[in-house]
Design an enzyme around this catalytic site. Sequence first.
Site, PDB file in Angstrom:
ATOM      1  CG  ASP A   1      -1.920  -0.975   1.001  1.00 54.28           C
ATOM      2  OD1 ASP A   1      -2.375  -1.116   0.014  1.00 54.28           O
ATOM      3  OD2 ASP A   1      -2.895  -1.115   2.099  1.00 54.28           O
TER       4      ASP A   1
ATOM      5  CE  LYS B   1      -7.720   0.585  -3.074  1.00 51.56           C
ATOM      6  NZ  LYS B   1      -6.793  -0.519  -2.816  1.00 51.56           N
TER       7      LYS B   1
ATOM      8  N   GLY C   1       0.123  -0.074   8.953  1.00 50.94           N
ATOM      9  CA  GLY C   1      -0.753  -0.275  10.295  1.00 50.94           C
ATOM     10  C   GLY C   1      -1.094  -1.814  10.459  1.00 50.94           C
ATOM     11  CG  ASP C   2      -4.326  -4.764  12.648  1.00 53.86           C
ATOM     12  OD1 ASP C   2      -3.377  -5.432  13.194  1.00 53.86           O
ATOM     13  OD2 ASP C   2      -5.468  -4.853  12.382  1.00 53.86           O
TER      14      ASP C   2
ATOM     15  CB  ALA D   1      -1.973   4.897  12.269  1.00 59.07           C
TER      16      ALA D   1
ATOM     17  CG  MET E   1      -7.491   7.392   5.653  1.00 61.23           C
ATOM     18  SD  MET E   1      -8.171   5.809   4.865  1.00 61.23           S
ATOM     19  CE  MET E   1      -9.346   4.876   6.457  1.00 61.23           C
TER      20      MET E   1
ATOM     21  N   GLY F   1       3.248   9.548  11.270  1.00 58.84           N
ATOM     22  CA  GLY F   1       3.517   9.215  12.829  1.00 58.84           C
ATOM     23  C   GLY F   1       4.669   8.257  12.803  1.00 58.84           C
TER      24      GLY F   1
END
Length: 480
Positions: A246, A268, A300-301, A330, A381, A410
Site C-alpha cells: 500500500d 490508494k 498499520g494493522d 497508527a 483519513m 507518525g
Amino acid sequence: MDYLPMFARLEGRPVLLVGGGEVALRKARLLLAAGARLTLVSPEIEPEFAEFAGRFTHLVERFTPAHLAGQLLVVAATDNLEVNALVYQSANQLGLFVNVVDDPKRSSFIFPSIIDRSPLMVAVSSGGKAPVLVRLLRERLESLLPRHLGGLTELSGRVRDKAKQVLSSISDRRRFWERAFASNTLAGLIEKQDWQSAETWLNDGLDKAQSEVGEVVLVGAGPGDPGLLTLKALQQIQQAEVVLYDQLVSPEILDLVRRDATLVSVGKKAGAHSVPQEETNRLLVEYARAGNRVVRLKGGDPFMFGCGGEELEVLAAEGIPFSVVPGITAAAGATAYAGIPLTHRDHAQSAVFITGHCQKEGKEPDWQQLAVTQQTLVIYMGLMRSEHIQQQLVSHGRSCTTPIAIIEWGTTARQRVLTGTLAELAVLAQQAVSPSLIVIGEVVSLRKQLAWFGEKSGEKRDVQAGTDMNGCDLKLVNLA
C-alpha cells in the site's frame, strides 16, 4: 572487505601446526574435526593432545622452513614471537596460506568464530578487530539456531536430486524448499530424529508440489517506523515471492523485502485512487494461483480500515489459502510517538477509532456517541472531511475547546504534530498533509509533558473566526 569468506575442504589434505600449548590444542581440535592430515611441530605438547593419539604426526623438534614442504596450510600457535615471525615469513615466501594466531598482520587467512550445525556451518569474523563482539554474536546465534538444523541439512541433501527431477524450474524448487523449511511438521519429525518419516514427508511434498496453489499472507507493516515491524511480519516479507503493498508502507520497510521478490504497488490516496480494489483482489488471486507465496503488505494493522477483511473474503471464495499477521495500528503507534496516551485515568476511560471516509449511501456515524466527553476519538483519513467532523461533533455537544492533534507521518523521521482545539480543526487540517491521524480528546493536553520523539511542532496560522449554532467560535476554512 578485508577478508574473503570461504570454506576450505581439508579432508586428507596436509596441514602444519607449529606449537604445542593450549592455543595449539584448540587449533588442532578444529583442524582434525575438518579431517586435515595434521603434522604438529613442537619440542613439547600439552598432555591433552593424547585424546588425538594416532590422528596426527608429532615432530619433536623446533620449527625450520624445511617443515613447510608439501603443506597446504600453516598455523603458528606459539608464544614465541620470533618463531611465529619465522613461520610467517617462510610460508609467505612459498606462497602458502598461513595463520599466526592473534596476529592478523602476519596472517594471510584467519579462523572465524564458528556455529557448527554440520553440515550447516555459520562463520562470523571481525577481521581480528573486535573479538569480544564476535563472541557475543556467536552466543546469540547459538541460541537462535536449533540443533536439528544439521539433520535437516543432511536430509535435504538426500532429497535434492529428486527435487531437481520433479521441479525443473528454479523458482518452483526454491518455493518448495522454503515451505518445507518453514514447516512445523518437518521440524517436529527432525527434533524427534524420526528421519524416515521426515524423508517420506519431503518426498510426498514433492509429489504434490507441481499442482500446489500458492498462498496469501495478509501482513500489517505497522505505522511507519521499521523498528515497530513484528518479528513474524519481518519473516513473512523476507520469504515472500510477491509483495503487493500500500501507499502507507514506508520505503524503509520495503527495503527489508527480499531482493528477488516481485514488488507491486496497489496504493490508494484520498482523491487519487490509483488502483481499484477489484484490481487488487484480482492480482492476489492471480499470483496465488500461479503458486506464489504472496504477501499483502498493509500499513498499520490489516484489519483496521485497510480492506483486509474484504480481501480475505475474496480469497476464501476462490479457495486460496491465507493467514494474517497483525500489525501495530497508527492509532496506537502515532499517538505513542506524539506523547498522547489514548486512555488516562483523569481524562479518558475509552478510545474510539473511526474512518473519515463516507460510508455507503452517505450513512453517518453515531455522532452523539462520538461526541461524549472523557473519551478519545481517533479519526483515520479524516483531513478531507475535517470541517464536517468538526461541525458534527460540536453540534452534538462536544466542547469546541476540546484539545485536538493532527499527527503527520507518525513514528517516522517526518513526523509533525499540529495541536489546537476542536474549534480550529478545519483550518489545522488545511495545513496538514497525508497520511495524517486526527486525535480529539482531553488526553491531547498531556502532550506538553509527555512528548519525547523528535517531531516538529505545528503552529496555528491563517485562522478565520466563524460562529456555530451554539455560539461557539469555530475557525472555518475561507474558500473565497
